[in-house]
Design a protein around this motif. Sequence first.
Motif, PDB file in Angstrom:
ATOM      1  N   GLU A   9      21.550 -15.818  27.451  1.00 39.30           N
ATOM      2  CA  GLU A   9      21.461 -15.875  25.997  1.00 39.30           C
ATOM      3  C   GLU A   9      20.379 -14.900  25.565  1.00 39.30           C
ATOM      4  OE1 GLU A   9      20.191 -18.969  22.419  1.00 39.30           O
ATOM      5  OE2 GLU A   9      20.276 -19.684  24.490  1.00 39.30           O
ATOM      6  N   TYR A  10      20.742 -13.998  24.663  1.00 39.07           N
ATOM      7  CA  TYR A  10      19.805 -12.996  24.158  1.00 39.07           C
ATOM      8  C   TYR A  10      19.277 -13.472  22.808  1.00 39.07           C
ATOM      9  CZ  TYR A  10      18.049  -8.643  22.168  1.00 39.07           C
ATOM     10  OH  TYR A  10      17.261  -7.695  21.587  1.00 39.07           O
ATOM     11  N   LYS A  11      17.965 -13.426  22.639  1.00 42.27           N
ATOM     12  CA  LYS A  11      17.357 -13.800  21.363  1.00 42.27           C
ATOM     13  C   LYS A  11      16.546 -12.631  20.842  1.00 42.27           C
ATOM     14  CE  LYS A  11      17.113 -18.769  22.021  1.00 42.27           C
ATOM     15  NZ  LYS A  11      16.265 -19.952  21.996  1.00 42.27           N
ATOM     16  N   GLU A  12      16.975 -12.100  19.712  1.00 39.85           N
ATOM     17  CA  GLU A  12      16.253 -11.009  19.044  1.00 39.85           C
ATOM     18  C   GLU A  12      14.935 -11.558  18.518  1.00 39.85           C
ATOM     19  OE1 GLU A  12      16.081  -7.038  18.030  1.00 39.85           O
ATOM     20  OE2 GLU A  12      17.874  -7.947  18.886  1.00 39.85           O
ATOM     21  N   GLN A  13      13.893 -10.733  18.570  1.00 40.87           N
ATOM     22  CA  GLN A  13      12.583 -11.152  18.080  1.00 40.87           C
ATOM     23  C   GLN A  13      12.136 -10.259  16.931  1.00 40.87           C
ATOM     24  OE1 GLN A  13      10.401 -13.763  19.239  1.00 40.87           O
ATOM     25  NE2 GLN A  13      12.356 -14.391  20.111  1.00 40.87           N
ATOM     26  N   ASN A  14      11.557 -10.861  15.908  1.00 39.11           N
ATOM     27  CA  ASN A  14      10.934 -10.115  14.826  1.00 39.11           C
ATOM     28  C   ASN A  14       9.500  -9.863  15.275  1.00 39.11           C
ATOM     29  OD1 ASN A  14       9.581  -9.221  12.572  1.00 39.11           O
ATOM     30  ND2 ASN A  14      10.466 -10.738  11.183  1.00 39.11           N
ATOM     31  N   SER A  19       7.661 -15.126  17.155  1.00 36.56           N
ATOM     32  CA  SER A  19       8.043 -16.534  17.196  1.00 36.56           C
ATOM     33  C   SER A  19       7.102 -17.346  18.089  1.00 36.56           C
ATOM     34  CB  SER A  19       9.471 -16.675  17.721  1.00 36.56           C
ATOM     35  OG  SER A  19       9.514 -16.364  19.109  1.00 36.56           O
ATOM     36  N   LEU A  21       8.085 -19.305  20.330  1.00 38.73           N
ATOM     37  CA  LEU A  21       8.629 -19.201  21.685  1.00 38.73           C
ATOM     38  C   LEU A  21       8.064 -17.969  22.398  1.00 38.73           C
ATOM     39  CD1 LEU A  21      10.572 -20.207  23.897  1.00 38.73           C
ATOM     40  CD2 LEU A  21      12.346 -18.785  22.820  1.00 38.73           C
TER      41      LEU A  21
END
Length: 197
Positions: A9-14, A19, A21
């Motif tokens: 699962e890929y989670k884009e980060q600002n 975040s 996490l």
Amino acid sequence: MAEKGIEFEYKEQNLAQKSELLLKMNPVHKKIPVLVHDGKPVCESLIIVQYIEEAWPEKAPLLPSDPYQKAQARFWADFVDKKVYDCGTRLWKTKGEEKEAAKKEFIEILQILESELGNKKYFGGETFGYVDVAFVPFTAWFHSYETEAGFSVEESAPEISAWAKRCAERESVKKHLYEKEKVYEFVCVLKKRYGVE
């Protein structure tokens, strides 16, 4: 992971608003990338690739089995990690003589890598491997480097340009490499942030 056929699962980060996490998983550097496997974080690009290689050795090995060839692959991946990122950043973050020096150095780096690539399809020969995985993300930045510094990767290092096109045809690369236009938009935002314009 995609190259090895491992689901993730890929989670884009600002990165402007990191975040909880990200801060929890990488409290030291507070930056990406971070791989979270079984609830445990692994940080830094090459370390993540080494971890993936060791955690799933039976699936599409990225490193050769021969110790000398493995050491050579690690050397060139480290070269990419240290040289391409630093010099590439200076291509858009500097002006005047400093930018010209960075352009000259970047072209030399590409030519050194081109010499290592030689007539091979990939850095590991016929097999897409560790050095390719380390270098291919930077190909999304080539357009930005060229635009900002006024040169052509294809003219300066035609074999690297051809290699980048071959890599872009791979499904794992095609799905996960940022579009060059999006990278350039990001560079323009960074230039404003750092007052480079």
